[in-house]
Motif scaffolding. Structure first.
Motif, PDB file in Angstrom:
ATOM      1  N   LYS A 295       1.867  55.746  13.784  1.00 39.49           N
ATOM      2  CA  LYS A 295       2.342  54.355  13.800  1.00 39.49           C
ATOM      3  C   LYS A 295       1.689  53.612  14.953  1.00 39.49           C
ATOM      4  CE  LYS A 295       6.692  54.833  11.488  1.00 39.49           C
ATOM      5  NZ  LYS A 295       6.759  53.873  10.441  1.00 39.49           N
TER       6      LYS A 295
ATOM      7  N   LYS B  76       3.057  51.368  16.729  1.00 41.23           N
ATOM      8  CA  LYS B  76       4.049  51.194  17.802  1.00 41.23           C
ATOM      9  C   LYS B  76       4.006  52.344  18.793  1.00 41.23           C
ATOM     10  CE  LYS B  76       7.708  48.236  16.957  1.00 41.23           C
ATOM     11  NZ  LYS B  76       8.701  47.519  16.853  1.00 41.23           N
ATOM     12  N   GLU B  77       3.651  53.552  18.303  1.00 39.74           N
ATOM     13  CA  GLU B  77       3.583  54.714  19.194  1.00 39.74           C
ATOM     14  C   GLU B  77       2.506  54.544  20.248  1.00 39.74           C
ATOM     15  OE1 GLU B  77       2.815  58.131  16.811  1.00 39.74           O
ATOM     16  OE2 GLU B  77       4.658  57.921  15.641  1.00 39.74           O
TER      17      GLU B  77
ATOM     18  N   HIS C 160       2.990  45.873  16.580  1.00 38.00           N
ATOM     19  CA  HIS C 160       3.011  45.966  15.123  1.00 38.00           C
ATOM     20  C   HIS C 160       3.667  47.275  14.701  1.00 38.00           C
ATOM     21  CE1 HIS C 160       0.210  42.635  15.252  1.00 38.00           C
ATOM     22  NE2 HIS C 160      -0.593  43.347  16.016  1.00 38.00           N
ATOM     23  N   GLU C 161       4.412  47.197  13.624  1.00 39.88           N
ATOM     24  CA  GLU C 161       5.012  48.406  13.059  1.00 39.88           C
ATOM     25  C   GLU C 161       3.962  49.239  12.327  1.00 39.88           C
ATOM     26  OE1 GLU C 161       7.900  51.162  12.333  1.00 39.88           O
ATOM     27  OE2 GLU C 161       8.180  49.335  13.492  1.00 39.88           O
ATOM     28  N   LEU C 162       3.091  48.566  11.560  1.00 47.69           N
ATOM     29  CA  LEU C 162       2.062  49.239  10.769  1.00 47.69           C
ATOM     30  C   LEU C 162       0.675  48.813  11.231  1.00 47.69           C
ATOM     31  CD1 LEU C 162       3.622  48.683   7.236  1.00 47.69           C
ATOM     32  CD2 LEU C 162       3.843  50.693   8.679  1.00 47.69           C
ATOM     33  N   TRP C 163      -0.297  49.663  10.916  1.00 44.91           N
ATOM     34  CA  TRP C 163      -1.696  49.349  11.227  1.00 44.91           C
ATOM     35  C   TRP C 163      -2.245  48.336  10.237  1.00 44.91           C
ATOM     36  CZ3 TRP C 163      -3.907  50.670  15.587  1.00 44.91           C
ATOM     37  CH2 TRP C 163      -3.578  51.859  16.221  1.00 44.91           C
TER      38      TRP C 163
ATOM     39  N   HIS D 140      -1.205  50.620   5.773  1.00 39.62           N
ATOM     40  CA  HIS D 140      -0.421  49.397   5.644  1.00 39.62           C
ATOM     41  C   HIS D 140       0.689  49.546   4.587  1.00 39.62           C
ATOM     42  CE1 HIS D 140      -3.678  49.261   2.753  1.00 39.62           C
ATOM     43  NE2 HIS D 140      -2.930  48.502   1.997  1.00 39.62           N
TER      44      HIS D 140
END
Length: 161
Positions: free
Chosen positions: A106, A108-109, A114-117, A158
């Motif tokens: 993810k 965010k990590e 962003h939550e997703l790439w 995505h």
């Protein structure tokens, strides 16, 4: 005075003959393979480059080249194009694997909001951090290349279920 007609001895075995006939009649094979199979079969019946070329609507030198390849490499190998040099891939397999593994994490990590790439974000992250990870070939990575790499590995960062 014209030169004597050149006739090449083309021998086609029974199994090769049946495969050539099937390819020549095929509607799903690539057109180049079908055309070359028809050339070889027609030359087997009438060993004249000019006559075969006129009957199939090809140049007699094209027929001659196909028959010469069949004599040297075999009839089935003559149906395919010869390998060309082409450009070597600049992105290594290890770099592609690193990019795919990065896409599976993810965003965010890694500190992004962003939550997703997105492929654009993934490309910019790979440009910034790829050379430090030992992948110098990713220094000029663009979004389109990221799309192609992820598509070949069937990774869709995505779309998360």
């Amino acid at each position: 005075m014209p030169a004597w007609r050149q006739v090449l001895e083309l021998t086609i075995g029974g199994e090769d003959l049946s495969r050539l006939t099937a390819i020549a009649r095929s509607r799903t094979e690539p057109a180049s393979r079908v055309e070359r199979a028809r050339m070889l079969l027609a030359y087997r019946e009438d060993p004249s480059f000019f006559a075969v070329g006129r009957a199939l609507g090809a140049h007699h030198q094209t027929v001659q080249r196909c028959v010469e390849r069949a004599v040297v490499y075999g009839p089935l190998a003559a149906l395919d194009d010869r390998p060309r040099p082409g450009k070597e891939p600049t992105i290594t397999a290890e770099a592609k694997a690193w990019l795919v593994s990065l896409a599976c994490r993810k965003a965010k990590e890694l500190g992004y909001p962003h939550e997703l790439w997105t492929t654009r974000l993934l490309a910019s992250h790979a440009r910034a951090h790829g050379p430090a990870a030992g992948h110098e070939c990713l220094a000029n990575l663009v979004q389109g290349t990221v799309c192609k790499i992820l598509d070949r590995h069937e990774v869709k960062p995505h779309k998360v279920r």
